[in-house]
Design an enzyme around this catalytic site. Structure first.
Site, PDB file in Angstrom:
ATOM      1  CB  THR A  37      -0.902   0.005   1.246  1.00 52.84           C
ATOM      2  OG1 THR A  37      -1.745  -1.149   1.220  1.00 52.84           O
ATOM      3  CG2 THR A  37      -1.773   1.260   1.299  1.00 52.84           C
ATOM      4  N   GLY A  38       0.449   2.265  -0.720  1.00 46.27           N
ATOM      5  CA  GLY A  38       1.179   3.525  -0.734  1.00 46.27           C
ATOM      6  C   GLY A  38       1.516   3.963  -2.136  1.00 46.27           C
ATOM      7  N   GLY A  60       2.547   4.702   7.076  1.00 45.52           N
ATOM      8  CA  GLY A  60       2.101   6.069   6.834  1.00 45.52           C
ATOM      9  C   GLY A  60       0.714   6.127   6.221  1.00 45.52           C
ATOM     10  CG  ASP A  94       4.161  -2.446   1.054  1.00 44.31           C
ATOM     11  OD1 ASP A  94       3.891  -1.412   0.408  1.00 44.31           O
ATOM     12  OD2 ASP A  94       3.650  -2.711   2.164  1.00 44.31           O
ATOM     13  CD  GLU A 140       1.631  -1.551   4.666  1.00 41.81           C
ATOM     14  OE1 GLU A 140       1.431  -0.780   3.712  1.00 41.81           O
ATOM     15  OE2 GLU A 140       2.231  -1.211   5.710  1.00 41.81           O
ATOM     16  CG  ASP A 191       6.217   5.236   6.179  1.00 46.32           C
ATOM     17  OD1 ASP A 191       5.764   5.622   5.079  1.00 46.32           O
ATOM     18  OD2 ASP A 191       5.502   4.725   7.061  1.00 46.32           O
TER      19      ASP A 191
END
Length: 219
Positions: free
Chosen positions: A28-29, A96, A81, A103, A84
């Protein structure tokens, strides 16, 4: 090369670690989003993907990539993935975007964890980026007090709930010199679901987008 270009380049480079017939874990991100978009170009090569968040699942589905439940899969060959922060031992801070618990679950279920970051995420000591802690709602105040007693500055993430329906408390003013010890200590606070230190299960391979190309490190 700007940061977005670095993120895109390193995300595309992660495609090299995918084999025909794989079911892959997807993070994610912003960098994970670039990876999902790149994955769409080879979606016929894979059986499907397990997403670490509802937002990633929706993005995968929008590209016509089959989204699978982890409970219906054996262990995953690879999880890809971002992070941060990452130190020289490939220990990470993540969350974040608030998806840290899922995750961690997908990372734990995967044989190889490939972390994709731009060069700004490399640090000597973790803790410069606020560390997220997922907390069940009734324990919000209790956990906040315990985190403050550890020397951090906890702040409730405003107007935010995780995909699990919980709160996030972000801790600033931490110097994480012993990530494994602190990860364990935070998880032992009653009411904490998980925290954003990935030290017990660090990355296996780190791909770093730089101004001169993609650099690889591994444990």
């Amino acid at each position: 090369m700007d940061l977005d270009s670095m993120k895109k380049a390193v995300a595309i480079s992660a495609l090299d670690y995918i084999e025909v017939g794989d079911v892959i874990g997807v993070g994610t991100g912003s960098t994970a989003n670039y990876f999902i978009d790149a994955l769409a170009g080879i979606k016929g090569k894979i059986e499907g993907a397990v997403a670490s968040s509802d937002s990633s699942a929706a993005r995968l589905a929008s590209h016509g990539i089959t989204v699978l439940d982890l409970n219906d899969c054996d262990d995953l060959p690879v999880y890809i993935d971002g992070a941060d922060e990452v130190d020289r031992h490939l220990r990470l801070t993540k969350g974040g975007g608030g998806a840290l618990t899922r995750e961690k679950i997908v990372a734990e279920a995967s044989r190889r964890f490939i972390c994709v970051v731009d060069e700004s995420k490399e640090v000597d000591v973790l803790g410069g980026f606020p560390l997220p802690v997922e907390v069940i709602p009734m324990a919000r105040s209790l956990v906040g007090r315990r985190l403050a007693a550890l020397g951090g500055m906890p702040a409730l993430r405003n107007n935010f709930r995780t995909d699990n329906g919980n709160f996030i408390i972000d801790i600033s003013n931490l110097s994480i010199t012993d990530p494994i010890e602190l990860e364990t200590r935070l998880n032992n606070i009653p009411g904490v679901v998980s925290n954003g230190i990935f030290a017990h299960r660090p990355a296996d391979i780190l791909l770093v987008g730089t101004s001169t190309g993609v650099r690889r490190r591994e444990t």
